[in-house]
Design a protein around this motif. Structure first.
Motif: not given
Length: 107
Positions: A1-23
């Motif tokens: 049986m594989l260890s849990l850490s060896s099953r983490l095979k997908n590289r994902i990005g975690i993003y948030k929405k940031e408030h930007i004041n523009g023109k």
């Protein structure tokens, strides 16, 4: 049986929405919070009929990552697909990990 850490095979990005004041006024921009390794598992999916000939697709995934600080209003990007975080809960058996329930965003 594989260890849990060896099953983490997908590289994902975690993003948030940031408030930007523009023109042109106030806008929101996606800002990368961090990249982490994850295990992504399909949980459920359904297609429901909408108004006219439209259909809504509801696809949910469980994403397991190492414990880190993220908020439920963030979103995840993997292979160009956006996953909206529905809720986050810790893994009480393996304290170093957390599970994220996410819905695939379709437009």
């Amino acid at each position: 049986m594989l260890s849990l850490s060896s099953r983490l095979k997908n590289r994902i990005g975690i993003y948030k929405k940031e408030h930007i004041n523009g023109k042109l006024g106030t806008t929101y921009e996606d800002v990368l919070v961090k990249k982490v390794w994850a295990e992504i598992k399909f949980q459920s999916g359904s297609v429901t009929g909408g108004e006219g000939d439209t259909e809504a697709n509801n696809t949910r995934f469980k994403i397991r990552i190492r414990k880190t600080k993220i908020e439920s209003d963030y979103h995840i990007v993997f292979k160009g697909l956006i996953y909206e975080i529905e809720y986050i809960y810790p893994d009480f058996k393996k304290n170093g990990f957390m599970d994220i329930m996410a819905k695939l965003k379709t437009e």
